[in-house]
Design a protein around this motif. Structure first.
Motif, PDB file in Angstrom:
ATOM      1  N   ASP A   1      22.296  21.568  30.813  1.00  0.00           N
ATOM      2  CA  ASP A   1      21.370  22.006  31.853  1.00  0.00           C
ATOM      3  C   ASP A   1      22.193  22.581  33.002  1.00  0.00           C
ATOM      4  O   ASP A   1      22.991  21.876  33.608  1.00  0.00           O
ATOM      5  N   ARG A   2      21.989  23.859  33.271  1.00  0.00           N
ATOM      6  CA  ARG A   2      22.793  24.531  34.298  1.00  0.00           C
ATOM      7  C   ARG A   2      22.624  23.879  35.664  1.00  0.00           C
ATOM      8  O   ARG A   2      23.605  23.633  36.374  1.00  0.00           O
ATOM      9  N   ASP A   3      21.408  23.591  36.052  1.00  0.00           N
ATOM     10  CA  ASP A   3      21.182  23.004  37.379  1.00  0.00           C
ATOM     11  C   ASP A   3      21.839  21.630  37.488  1.00  0.00           C
ATOM     12  O   ASP A   3      22.395  21.285  38.534  1.00  0.00           O
ATOM     13  N   ALA A   4      21.756  20.848  36.420  1.00  0.00           N
ATOM     14  CA  ALA A   4      22.374  19.518  36.438  1.00  0.00           C
ATOM     15  C   ALA A   4      23.884  19.629  36.562  1.00  0.00           C
ATOM     16  O   ALA A   4      24.521  18.834  37.269  1.00  0.00           O
TER      17      ALA A   4
ATOM     18  N   VAL B   1      25.574  22.184  37.962  1.00  0.00           N
ATOM     19  CA  VAL B   1      25.866  22.629  39.326  1.00  0.00           C
ATOM     20  C   VAL B   1      25.787  21.452  40.293  1.00  0.00           C
ATOM     21  O   VAL B   1      26.658  21.274  41.162  1.00  0.00           O
ATOM     22  N   ALA B   2      24.769  20.623  40.142  1.00  0.00           N
ATOM     23  CA  ALA B   2      24.622  19.467  41.017  1.00  0.00           C
ATOM     24  C   ALA B   2      25.786  18.495  40.851  1.00  0.00           C
ATOM     25  O   ALA B   2      26.291  17.934  41.838  1.00  0.00           O
TER      26      ALA B   2
ATOM     27  N   ARG C   1      28.883  19.953  42.570  1.00  0.00           N
ATOM     28  CA  ARG C   1      28.773  19.943  44.027  1.00  0.00           C
ATOM     29  C   ARG C   1      28.888  18.529  44.602  1.00  0.00           C
ATOM     30  O   ARG C   1      29.358  18.345  45.724  1.00  0.00           O
TER      31      ARG C   1
ATOM     32  N   ALA D   1      27.891  28.158  36.285  1.00  0.00           N
ATOM     33  CA  ALA D   1      27.884  27.110  37.310  1.00  0.00           C
ATOM     34  C   ALA D   1      29.015  27.315  38.308  1.00  0.00           C
ATOM     35  O   ALA D   1      28.846  27.117  39.519  1.00  0.00           O
TER      36      ALA D   1
ATOM     37  N   GLU E   1      28.057  29.978  40.710  1.00  0.00           N
ATOM     38  CA  GLU E   1      27.066  29.541  41.696  1.00  0.00           C
ATOM     39  C   GLU E   1      27.693  28.742  42.821  1.00  0.00           C
ATOM     40  O   GLU E   1      27.252  28.839  43.982  1.00  0.00           O
TER      41      GLU E   1
END
Length: 445
Positions: free
Chosen positions: A267-270, A272-273, A276, A300, A303
């Motif tokens: 999962d790309r958003d996971a 990235v999170a 970060r 990622a 981003e």
């Protein structure tokens, strides 16, 4: 779903992306990234294991601090036979004050590690001597020395003799003289020395309670992929994760302090999170380094504003590896001083091990102030096949006849690596039997 080629073509590249590097050049980039150690700290001995000394290790005292017996037996003064002095409480035992000085012709019992009394010329080993009752002296009464006043020190009533066939110990035998190993103030180990269990023992022996060391780089391990199981055998199209158990020990052997292991799905958003939120000096990821439809590491990194230093290495296996410098804007308290990196390892286990040896080892050693491992060469006991344009890392054993390649060295295999004593660095074109080949150590802790 788009094919992998189309997917890769549409993914933007992080800042600094470049063509694949040769294996030697990629190693140089990793060394340069870690060329400045992170910092220095003072810590108790129990917390210093695995770090590198930030200053020379000097003795605070002579070792030994006093003349010490190296054997159980008797401290003797002069030639035999000797008058054996009756010991006072604790006399001649390790950890007790030094015994009263010996006169010429006297002896006293002594244990290994006990301080040697003044006047002693050697230690007679227990198996080399025998104590015998002394014959009474005529007219004096047993146990009374002629001219001795009442209340004076008791006279030795036992004689120590050599056993048949044993010669008298030479001067200084089995006495460890004060300062034999080192003198107070003497530098024993250079800055940059890795703190091993033996180094901790030495530091304690020379009087240290703390050590000044380079701070070990903190590492967070992100294991990526929906297909990975954490227990039991592979099943239902999913496979057992091998890198989660394997990599912490490998990274620790490179000087890292692992702060955590997180599992992140495809999962790309996971991802990235996770990137970060990490506060580690180095983030190590497994998988998602290539161009598959669910390989989200490159996008990622775009981003979060990472800068790629290495994006692919001409090595087999493991070529889709990467090294990136991470932004520190999320860390305002250390901005300008803090340096953070990401090492992206392929998901195949042996390929990941090759990538760790290629990029993670030189980076982590440098950040932790530990000198880079010196390459060594051995003779190839058999021909080592090469790739036309790529370096190959091959698991080998190292008997006296040289480097012997092991089977089961495919990207997804660990059987050969589990038996390996090293990784042979085979340049493009291969190495002929009998020719020298560079070998990297395989972590064993």
């Amino acid at each position: 779903m788009r094919g992998s080629d189309e997917m890769y073509a549409s993914v933007p590249s992080p800042v600094g992306a470049a063509a694949e590097l040769s294996w030697p050049k990629a190693r140089v980039v990793a060394v340069r990234a870690g060329r400045r150690p992170l910092g220095v700290e003072r810590c108790p001995l129990t917390d210093a294991l695995g770090a590198a000394l930030a200053e020379p290790l000097a003795a605070t005292t002579h070792v030994p601090a006093f003349d010490t017996s190296a054997m159980d037996g008797w401290a003797v003064a002069g030639p035999p036979p000797w008058r054996l002095r009756e010991p006072a409480d604790g006399e001649g035992l390790a950890g007790q004050p030094v015994a009263e000085a010996l006169d010429d012709g006297e002896a006293c019992r002594i244990a290994t590690g006990a301080p040697v009394p003044a006047g002693a010329t050697a230690v007679l080993r227990r198996e080399d001597g025998a104590a015998e009752p002394a014959a009474p002296q005529a007219g004096t009464g047993a146990g009374t020395k002629p001219g001795t006043k009442a209340g004076a020190k008791p006279v030795t009533t036992t004689t120590l003799r050599l056993r048949p066939g044993v010669t008298a110990p030479p001067l200084g035998r089995d006495i460890r003289p004060r300062g034999q190993e080192c003198r107070a103030g003497e530098a024993l180990l250079a800055a940059g020395t890795l703190v091993t269990p033996a180094v901790l023992g030495l530091a304690a022996a020379i009087g240290h309670d703390e050590l000044t060391v380079h701070r070990r780089p903190t590492v967070e391990l992100l294991v990526l992929g929906d297909e990975l199981l954490t227990e039991g055998p592979s099943r239902d199209g999913r496979i057992r994760d091998a890198l989660g158990p394997m990599l912490p020990g490998w990274l620790a052997s490179y000087g890292a302090r692992l702060t955590g292991l997180r599992r992140v799905g495809d999962d790309r958003d996971a991802l990235v999170a996770a990137l970060r939120s990490s506060r580690a000096d180095v983030v190590v990821t497994t998988g998602a380094t290539a161009a598959g439809p669910r390989d989200f590491l490159h996008p990622a990194l775009v981003e979060i504003g990472a800068t790629l230093l290495v994006d692919g290495v001409l090595v087999r296996p493991g070529h889709p590896m990467l090294l990136a410098e991470l932004p520190t804007a999320e860390l305002p308290e250390t901005a300008g001083e803090k340096r953070r990196y990401l090492v992206g390892l392929p998901g195949n286990p042996f390929a990941a091990a090759v990538a760790a040896a290629t990029l993670a080892e030189p980076l982590l050693r440098g950040l932790g102030g530990c000198p880079q491992a010196e390459p060594y060469r051995v003779r190839a006991a058999a021909a080592l096949a090469g790739h036309p344009g790529h370096t190959r890392l091959v698991p080998v054993t190292l008997p006296e006849r040289g480097a012997v390649p092991l089977r089961h060295d495919g990207p997804a295999m660990l059987r050969g690596l589990a038996l390996a004593e090293g990784l042979a660095v085979v340049p493009p074109g291969g190495v002929a039997e009998g020719e020298p080949v560079e070998v990297l150590d395989v972590p064993c802790g």
